[in-house]
Write a protein that holds these residues in place. Sequence first.
Motif, PDB file in Angstrom:
ATOM      1  N   PRO A  64       0.846  -1.202   0.000  1.00 50.94           N
ATOM      2  CA  PRO A  64       0.000   0.000   0.000  1.00 50.94           C
ATOM      3  C   PRO A  64       0.881   1.251   0.000  1.00 50.94           C
ATOM      4  O   PRO A  64       1.868   1.312   0.728  1.00 50.94           O
ATOM      5  N   GLY A  65       0.539   2.183  -0.851  1.00 48.37           N
ATOM      6  CA  GLY A  65       1.337   3.405  -0.933  1.00 48.37           C
ATOM      7  C   GLY A  65       2.383   3.378  -2.035  1.00 48.37           C
ATOM      8  O   GLY A  65       3.015   4.392  -2.340  1.00 48.37           O
ATOM      9  N   ALA A  66       2.588   2.213  -2.644  1.00 47.45           N
ATOM     10  CA  ALA A  66       3.578   2.112  -3.727  1.00 47.45           C
ATOM     11  C   ALA A  66       3.134   2.922  -4.943  1.00 47.45           C
ATOM     12  O   ALA A  66       3.958   3.306  -5.776  1.00 47.45           O
ATOM     13  N   GLY A  67       1.848   3.160  -5.036  1.00 51.98           N
ATOM     14  CA  GLY A  67       1.340   3.956  -6.158  1.00 51.98           C
ATOM     15  C   GLY A  67       0.553   3.147  -7.169  1.00 51.98           C
ATOM     16  O   GLY A  67       0.426   3.552  -8.333  1.00 51.98           O
ATOM     17  N   LYS A  68       0.004   2.028  -6.736  1.00 55.40           N
ATOM     18  CA  LYS A  68      -0.689   1.137  -7.682  1.00 55.40           C
ATOM     19  C   LYS A  68      -1.865   1.829  -8.382  1.00 55.40           C
ATOM     20  O   LYS A  68      -1.977   1.775  -9.600  1.00 55.40           O
ATOM     21  N   SER A  69      -2.714   2.467  -7.604  1.00 58.83           N
ATOM     22  CA  SER A  69      -3.879   3.086  -8.268  1.00 58.83           C
ATOM     23  C   SER A  69      -3.459   4.240  -9.166  1.00 58.83           C
ATOM     24  O   SER A  69      -4.006   4.405 -10.254  1.00 58.83           O
ATOM     25  N   ASN A 201       8.668   3.089  -8.739  1.00 59.96           N
ATOM     26  CA  ASN A 201       7.766   4.223  -8.987  1.00 59.96           C
ATOM     27  C   ASN A 201       8.238   5.461  -8.211  1.00 59.96           C
ATOM     28  O   ASN A 201       9.119   5.380  -7.373  1.00 59.96           O
ATOM     29  N   ASP A 204      10.612  10.809  -9.582  1.00 63.06           N
ATOM     30  CA  ASP A 204      10.400  12.194 -10.026  1.00 63.06           C
ATOM     31  C   ASP A 204      10.986  13.158  -8.999  1.00 63.06           C
ATOM     32  O   ASP A 204      11.328  12.765  -7.875  1.00 63.06           O
ATOM     33  N   ALA A 241       4.406   7.487 -11.949  1.00 64.69           N
ATOM     34  CA  ALA A 241       2.986   7.359 -12.284  1.00 64.69           C
ATOM     35  C   ALA A 241       2.337   8.733 -12.263  1.00 64.69           C
ATOM     36  O   ALA A 241       1.451   9.032 -13.057  1.00 64.69           O
ATOM     37  N   LEU A 242       2.850   9.573 -11.362  1.00 67.34           N
ATOM     38  CA  LEU A 242       2.259  10.899 -11.187  1.00 67.34           C
ATOM     39  C   LEU A 242       2.497  11.776 -12.420  1.00 67.34           C
ATOM     40  O   LEU A 242       1.601  12.492 -12.867  1.00 67.34           O
TER      41      LEU A 242
HETATM   42  P1  GDP Z   1      -1.522   2.401  -3.728  1.00 74.50           P
HETATM   43  O1  GDP Z   1      -1.860   2.278  -2.290  1.00 74.50           O
HETATM   44  O2  GDP Z   1      -0.396   1.472  -4.093  1.00 74.50           O
HETATM   45  O3  GDP Z   1      -2.698   2.264  -4.646  1.00 74.50           O
HETATM   46  O4  GDP Z   1      -0.910   3.865  -3.928  1.00 74.50           O
HETATM   47  P2  GDP Z   1      -1.601   5.220  -4.463  1.00 74.50           P
HETATM   48  O5  GDP Z   1      -1.712   5.190  -5.932  1.00 74.50           O
HETATM   49  O6  GDP Z   1      -2.827   5.480  -3.680  1.00 74.50           O
HETATM   50  O7  GDP Z   1      -0.465   6.277  -4.129  1.00 74.50           O
HETATM   51  C1  GDP Z   1      -0.026   6.550  -2.806  1.00 74.50           C
HETATM   52  C2  GDP Z   1       0.503   7.962  -2.741  1.00 74.50           C
HETATM   53  O8  GDP Z   1       1.664   8.090  -3.539  1.00 74.50           O
HETATM   54  C3  GDP Z   1      -0.491   8.985  -3.244  1.00 74.50           C
HETATM   55  O9  GDP Z   1      -0.405  10.138  -2.431  1.00 74.50           O
HETATM   56  C4  GDP Z   1       0.000   9.291  -4.649  1.00 74.50           C
HETATM   57  O10 GDP Z   1      -0.320  10.597  -5.072  1.00 74.50           O
HETATM   58  C5  GDP Z   1       1.504   9.126  -4.498  1.00 74.50           C
HETATM   59  N1  GDP Z   1       2.134   8.756  -5.768  1.00 74.50           N
HETATM   60  C6  GDP Z   1       1.764   7.731  -6.574  1.00 74.50           C
HETATM   61  N2  GDP Z   1       2.559   7.673  -7.648  1.00 74.50           N
HETATM   62  C7  GDP Z   1       3.474   8.685  -7.515  1.00 74.50           C
HETATM   63  C8  GDP Z   1       4.582   9.140  -8.312  1.00 74.50           C
HETATM   64  O11 GDP Z   1       4.893   8.615  -9.388  1.00 74.50           O
HETATM   65  N3  GDP Z   1       5.288  10.177  -7.824  1.00 74.50           N
HETATM   66  C9  GDP Z   1       4.992  10.788  -6.641  1.00 74.50           C
HETATM   67  N4  GDP Z   1       5.746  11.807  -6.265  1.00 74.50           N
HETATM   68  N5  GDP Z   1       3.942  10.398  -5.888  1.00 74.50           N
HETATM   69  C10 GDP Z   1       3.195   9.355  -6.307  1.00 74.50           C
END
Ligand code: GDP
Length: 333
Positions: A64-69, A201, A204, A241-242
Amino acid sequence: KDNAELDIQEIAAKLVGGNRIALSKAITLIESNAKDHYQKAQELLTYLLPLAVPSIRIGITGVPGAGKSTFIEAFGILLCEMGYKVAVLAVDPSSTVTGGSILGDKTRMENLARHPNAFIRPSPSGGTLGGVHRKTRETVIACEAAGYDVLLIETVGVGQSEVMVRGMVDFFMLLALTGAGDELQGMKKGIMELADAIVINKADGENVTLARKTCREYNQILHFLLPATKGWQTRAFTCSALHGTGLEALWSVIQKFKEKGEESGVFTERRHLQEKEWLYSMIREKLENAFFDHPGVKRILPSLQASVIKGDVPVSKAVDSLFQEFQQNKPEV
Ligand code: GDP
């Protein structure tokens, strides 16, 4: 009965025509735990199975937090813009335990959800892990019959579900972060060995240099691991991803993977193996349920268990008695 059959025909025809409401209905049927829905769903699937379009099934995992969504939304939109039809499914093991879910409930990927080429479905909730397995696999078939040619199957990184998703996809990738020192020390070795790509991920801003360093470290370790797919060297990449960087390059890698696999036969071979494993896992599950639901088994099991614990009856003798009961007194189904 006739009515039910008509329904199925109608759902199937609309679904194949690309109607998303029909697809949602079909999946609801697949996910239902009601017995007559199960029968109907199987009828529907028999119809849909030969209509599946050629596809690539991609599994995506990460803590969780890796940026999957964020990743799936950006990657999904990129592919939709290229003309692909993208279905996003989720496998969330927590939903089988709590009925809630880490992945599915949030209003996520709103931009992707609005894209006419995309279809997003949260994880089926409730039931056993085996149930989720079947439902997800059948949902894949329904999506492919509806013309979705890229399937993104997301799962949280908690071991069990990753192995399950690996068993239903062509390409499996691990979304990782920088500063993953502990992971590199072997914590995630098991998962690294399942992956066809590791994607660092959030490469940036100030994090770019560190992300590249982490990427090199992963590549060094990957060099010594057995590849997850025959004839394919798993490598690490960076992306944001961002900001949407590195995503096109990753898509090229996946396409290369598919081309190579199709050429060598590994791609088809894996799908056949997965079908076979699915068959046997369903047989095992049905057998187990039939056994423990058997009235005779239910009746004698508690006392046998007590005897085994007391040391009065050997385990193997208890098991033999149970099987005798199971095989001799067939319950009416
Ligand atoms: P998930 O729990 O794996 O689905 O992760 P999320 O997609 O919800 O992302 C978790 C946090 O990381 C969010 O605040 C996103 O905005 C941030 N985030 C995701 N991808 C990136 C990225 O490529 N760069 C940066 N700086 N932040 C990112």
